[in-house]
Scaffold this motif. Structure first.
Motif, mmCIF file in Angstrom:
data_model
loop_
_atom_site.group_PDB
_atom_site.id
_atom_site.type_symbol
_atom_site.label_atom_id
_atom_site.label_comp_id
_atom_site.label_asym_id
_atom_site.label_seq_id
_atom_site.Cartn_x
_atom_site.Cartn_y
_atom_site.Cartn_z
ATOM 1 N N GLN A 11 -3.027 3.801 -20.554
ATOM 2 C CA GLN A 11 -4.396 3.138 -20.814
ATOM 3 C C GLN A 11 -4.658 4.220 -21.081
ATOM 4 O O GLN A 11 -5.839 4.516 -21.923
ATOM 5 N N PHE A 12 -4.923 5.223 -20.718
ATOM 6 C CA PHE A 12 -4.923 7.209 -21.009
ATOM 7 C C PHE A 12 -5.097 7.595 -22.614
ATOM 8 O O PHE A 12 -4.772 7.876 -22.966
ATOM 9 N N ASP A 13 -3.201 7.289 -22.579
ATOM 10 C CA ASP A 13 -2.601 7.503 -24.073
ATOM 11 C C ASP A 13 -2.532 6.585 -24.897
ATOM 12 O O ASP A 13 -3.077 7.183 -25.929
ATOM 13 N N GLY A 14 -3.243 4.981 -25.098
ATOM 14 C CA GLY A 14 -3.828 4.887 -25.833
ATOM 15 C C GLY A 14 -3.037 3.975 -27.363
ATOM 16 O O GLY A 14 -1.577 4.117 -26.089
ATOM 17 N N ILE A 15 -3.092 3.984 -27.761
ATOM 18 C CA ILE A 15 -2.582 3.825 -29.045
ATOM 19 C C ILE A 15 -1.433 4.476 -29.390
ATOM 20 O O ILE A 15 0.392 4.306 -29.529
ATOM 21 N N VAL A 16 -1.650 6.262 -29.409
ATOM 22 C CA VAL A 16 -1.303 7.317 -29.194
ATOM 23 C C VAL A 16 0.541 7.297 -28.077
ATOM 24 O O VAL A 16 1.856 7.087 -28.843
ATOM 25 N N GLY A 17 0.337 7.194 -27.280
ATOM 26 C CA GLY A 17 0.944 6.727 -26.368
ATOM 27 C C GLY A 17 2.077 5.479 -26.810
ATOM 28 O O GLY A 17 3.217 5.643 -26.758
ATOM 29 N N LEU A 18 1.153 4.320 -27.095
ATOM 30 C CA LEU A 18 2.198 3.442 -26.928
ATOM 31 C C LEU A 18 3.202 3.490 -28.523
ATOM 32 O O LEU A 18 4.680 3.002 -28.385
ATOM 33 N N PRO A 54 0.697 -1.382 0.097
ATOM 34 C CA PRO A 54 0.004 -0.148 -0.555
ATOM 35 C C PRO A 54 0.984 1.148 -0.138
ATOM 36 O O PRO A 54 0.439 2.585 -0.056
ATOM 37 N N TYR A 55 2.147 1.340 0.534
ATOM 38 C CA TYR A 55 2.702 2.023 0.542
ATOM 39 C C TYR A 55 3.576 2.880 -0.732
ATOM 40 O O TYR A 55 3.874 4.258 -0.564
ATOM 41 N N ASN A 56 3.810 2.018 -1.744
ATOM 42 C CA ASN A 56 3.947 2.485 -3.769
ATOM 43 C C ASN A 56 3.246 1.517 -3.667
ATOM 44 O O ASN A 56 3.633 1.856 -5.679
ATOM 45 N N ASN A 57 1.965 1.823 -4.155
ATOM 46 C CA ASN A 57 1.282 0.598 -5.330
ATOM 47 C C ASN A 57 0.563 1.747 -5.811
ATOM 48 O O ASN A 57 -0.068 1.787 -7.223
ATOM 49 N N LYS A 58 -0.006 2.926 -5.440
ATOM 50 C CA LYS A 58 0.172 3.820 -5.674
ATOM 51 C C LYS A 58 0.203 5.169 -6.908
ATOM 52 O O LYS A 58 -0.113 5.502 -8.408
ATOM 53 N N LEU A 59 1.462 4.604 -6.969
ATOM 54 C CA LEU A 59 2.795 5.226 -7.489
ATOM 55 C C LEU A 59 2.875 4.651 -9.152
ATOM 56 O O LEU A 59 2.706 4.497 -10.279
ATOM 57 N N LEU A 60 2.781 3.134 -8.918
ATOM 58 C CA LEU A 60 2.862 1.588 -10.122
ATOM 59 C C LEU A 60 1.046 1.861 -10.755
ATOM 60 O O LEU A 60 1.033 1.791 -12.045
ATOM 61 N N LEU A 61 0.523 2.634 -9.922
ATOM 62 C CA LEU A 61 -1.017 1.980 -10.532
ATOM 63 C C LEU A 61 -1.307 3.324 -11.007
ATOM 64 O O LEU A 61 -1.883 3.275 -12.073
ATOM 65 N N SER A 62 -0.756 4.724 -11.000
ATOM 66 C CA SER A 62 -1.077 6.211 -11.922
ATOM 67 C C SER A 62 0.308 5.519 -13.042
ATOM 68 O O SER A 62 -0.626 6.183 -14.446
ATOM 69 N N VAL A 63 1.041 5.519 -13.479
ATOM 70 C CA VAL A 63 1.629 4.845 -13.843
ATOM 71 C C VAL A 63 0.979 4.300 -15.556
ATOM 72 O O VAL A 63 0.531 3.882 -16.214
ATOM 73 N N ILE A 64 0.214 3.010 -14.588
ATOM 74 C CA ILE A 64 -0.782 2.052 -15.409
ATOM 75 C C ILE A 64 -1.823 2.603 -16.207
ATOM 76 O O ILE A 64 -1.818 3.023 -17.459
ATOM 77 N N ASP A 65 -2.560 3.874 -15.209
ATOM 78 C CA ASP A 65 -3.014 4.538 -15.900
ATOM 79 C C ASP A 65 -2.606 5.032 -17.058
ATOM 80 O O ASP A 65 -4.261 5.467 -18.128
ATOM 81 N N SER A 66 -1.608 6.216 -17.408
ATOM 82 C CA SER A 66 -0.737 6.964 -17.693
ATOM 83 C C SER A 66 -1.085 6.011 -19.041
ATOM 84 O O SER A 66 -1.068 6.456 -20.345
#
Length: 504
Positions: free
Chosen positions: A451-458, A437-449
């Motif tokens: 997904q948000f960027d989608g194909i363009v981000g990839l 619980p101390y580091n999962n939010k940081l990792l979660l923000s990276v995964i969210d980004s």
């Protein structure tokens, strides 16, 4: 013509000019189809003098139109369930039979499979992905290569067994792919319980005692030990467990050059090869047995499940990271099972696996605050779970990025709960000691980004337009293990056969 017709002999003129009559089902392989009304004769298809095809015995055209509808519907169903049909016909896709099928398949014989979608950005990512991961024929040839290499190498190995694993053995030739070599110590029998013991005992015999508090790990209790040239059987009141540290130290002493300890493996100075000394059990642990019978869709097939059960499991000398002293706990390794599962993947699953690994390397691990929190094994586990939970026909090339984001959603749910269930033993949380619980939010923000960027981000992060991606890796010129640099393997009488093979 219809053999039941009473007037068949009177219509021999249908075979005009010596042309053989060809029925629709002779041409298309369809035996029968429904049609309205009564027909005296079967519809015939034959060629006229000017080369045109003439249809006879079709009074109103109803029969032919209904046949065409049935035929088109049959083709559509076959195309829709193509992956399911291939899984049934070729459960082992690293086999010679499937490789022969691919080589005879026109669509798979091209350098790059045609992208069926209309989105140019998806096509861009896919084509660059294929340049790195390879076409399906490339991947299957690599898989077959390492299978043959293991077979040849083990013909010259005494007692021990050599198994190649990792991305390369799975068929994925990614940048910086490493080669993992598992050395299974022979003349040691690891059993599930005392009922499996066969008397008289001729070798060191161990019993797996699964640790309830630490699923995914086990203790190895010695029943009989090889002392000198004799076998000493321990009494029922004597409980002696095999030490992890002693096992590693005994094999590390065989090294004549410096080796560093990398988890349960010994790595060379360049860290290009990891050597894992381990034990093998033909029996699966008790807590893995529910995996074989749990509810799933079409993947993996029963053939693959039976193969995994027959292969058993490995035991590697490393305990849980959450315990400071784990000298008596061994990790249950399912590397053999995972290799079989990856070899059963279709091309879309393999490409999705490569995309997940590249995303980890070129996006997630570029963030200093979350680097090394995830590993490719977690991503592979997410792909295993998604493949089991969805219809196998979902994994088709037009759905590649849908499947990719399904895996990210699965991973995201695990990160939120700080719980990554092992594919074979779900009670084993593989996030313990890594994601909290101390580091999962940081990792979660990276995964969210991502997904948000989608194909363009990839597209921008994985394959920047200004950079020329290298499709040639260290194995383009052929690969071999230089055993002169590894006396530890010379002591095991392992002869190098890798040098005789090159990747195509």
């Amino acid at each position: 013509m219809d053999r039941n017709s009473r007037h068949q002999d009177d219509y021999e003129d249908g075979n005009l000019f010596g042309m053989k009559k060809i029925t629709y089902w002779e041409k298309y392989g369809v035996k029968r189809f429904p049609y309205r009304g009564k027909r005296t004769f079967t519809p015939l298809l034959y060629q006229s003098l000017d080369g045109r095809m003439v249809i006879s015995n079709d009074v109103y055209g109803l029969t032919i139109s209904q046949f065409e509808q049935t035929y088109k519907a049959c083709l559509e169903r076959r195309k829709t369930h193509e992956q399911r049909i291939l899984n049934i016909r070729y459960p082992d896709k690293s086999s010679n039979e499937y490789l022969e099928y691919l080589e005879n398949c026109t669509e798979s014989n091209t350098d790059n499979l045609l992208w069926a979608g209309n989105e140019p950005r998806e096509k861009y990512v896919y084509e660059h992905l294929v340049k790195i991961v390879g076409t399906e024929i490339d991947i299957r040839k690599r898989q077959r290569l390492f299978i043959i290499t293991d077979m040849i190498t083990n013909k010259c190995v005494f007692l021990n067994t050599i198994i190649t694993s990792g991305s390369l053995a799975e068929g994925l030739q990614l940048p910086d792919s490493d080669l993992d070599i598992m050395i299974v110590i022979g003349n040691v029998d690891v059993l599930q319980n005392e009922r499996n013991i066969k008397y008289p005992i001729h070798c060191t015999t161990l019993i797996m005692e699964t640790d309830i508090d630490h699923p995914g790990f086990t203790r190895l209790r010695t029943v009989a030990a090889n002392v000198g040239e004799s076998i000493v059987v321990l009494g029922a009141d004597e409980k002696h467990y095999v030490s992890v540290n002693s096992f590693i130290d005994s094999h590390k002493k065989m090294c004549k050059i410096p080796f560093s300890l990398h988890g349960p493996c010994l790595s060379d100075e360049e860290q290009t090869h990891d050597f894992a000394f381990c034990l093998w059990s033909r029996y699966l642990p008790h807590n893995m047995m529910p995996w074989a019978s749990r509810r799933r869709r079409q993947w993996p097939s029963n053939f693959v499940i039976d193969s995994i059960i027959n292969y058993g499991c490995l035991l590697v000398p490393i305990g849980p990271k959450t315990l400071s002293y784990t000298d008596k706990l061994w990790r249950l390794s399912f590397s053999l099972a995972e290799k079989i599962l990856v070899h059963s993947f279709n091309f879309t699953q393999l490409i999705c696996y490569g995309l997940l690994k590249l995303t980890l390397k070129r996006i997630v691990n570029k963030k200093d605050h979350v680097r090394d929190l995830l590993c490719s094994y977690f991503l592979k586990t997410s792909l295993f779970w998604v493949s089991e939970e969805v219809d196998i026909d979902t994994f088709q090339l037009p759905n590649l990025f849908k499947c990719f984001f399904l895996c990210l959603n699965k991973l995201k749910a695990w990160i939120i709960n700080c719980y990554c269930p092992n594919y074979f033993i779900p009670e084993h949380n593989m996030f313990l000691g890594k994601i909290t619980p101390y580091n999962n939010k940081l990792l979660l923000s990276v995964i969210d980004s991502i997904q948000f960027d989608g194909i363009v981000g990839l597209m921008n992060n994985l394959f920047p337009p200004e950079k020329k991606m290298l499709s040639v890796t260290m194995f383009k010129q052929g690969t071999f293990i230089n055993y002169a640099r590894f006396p530890i393997l010379q002591d095991l009488h392992v002869i190098c056969y890798f040098r005789y093979f090159t990747f195509l």
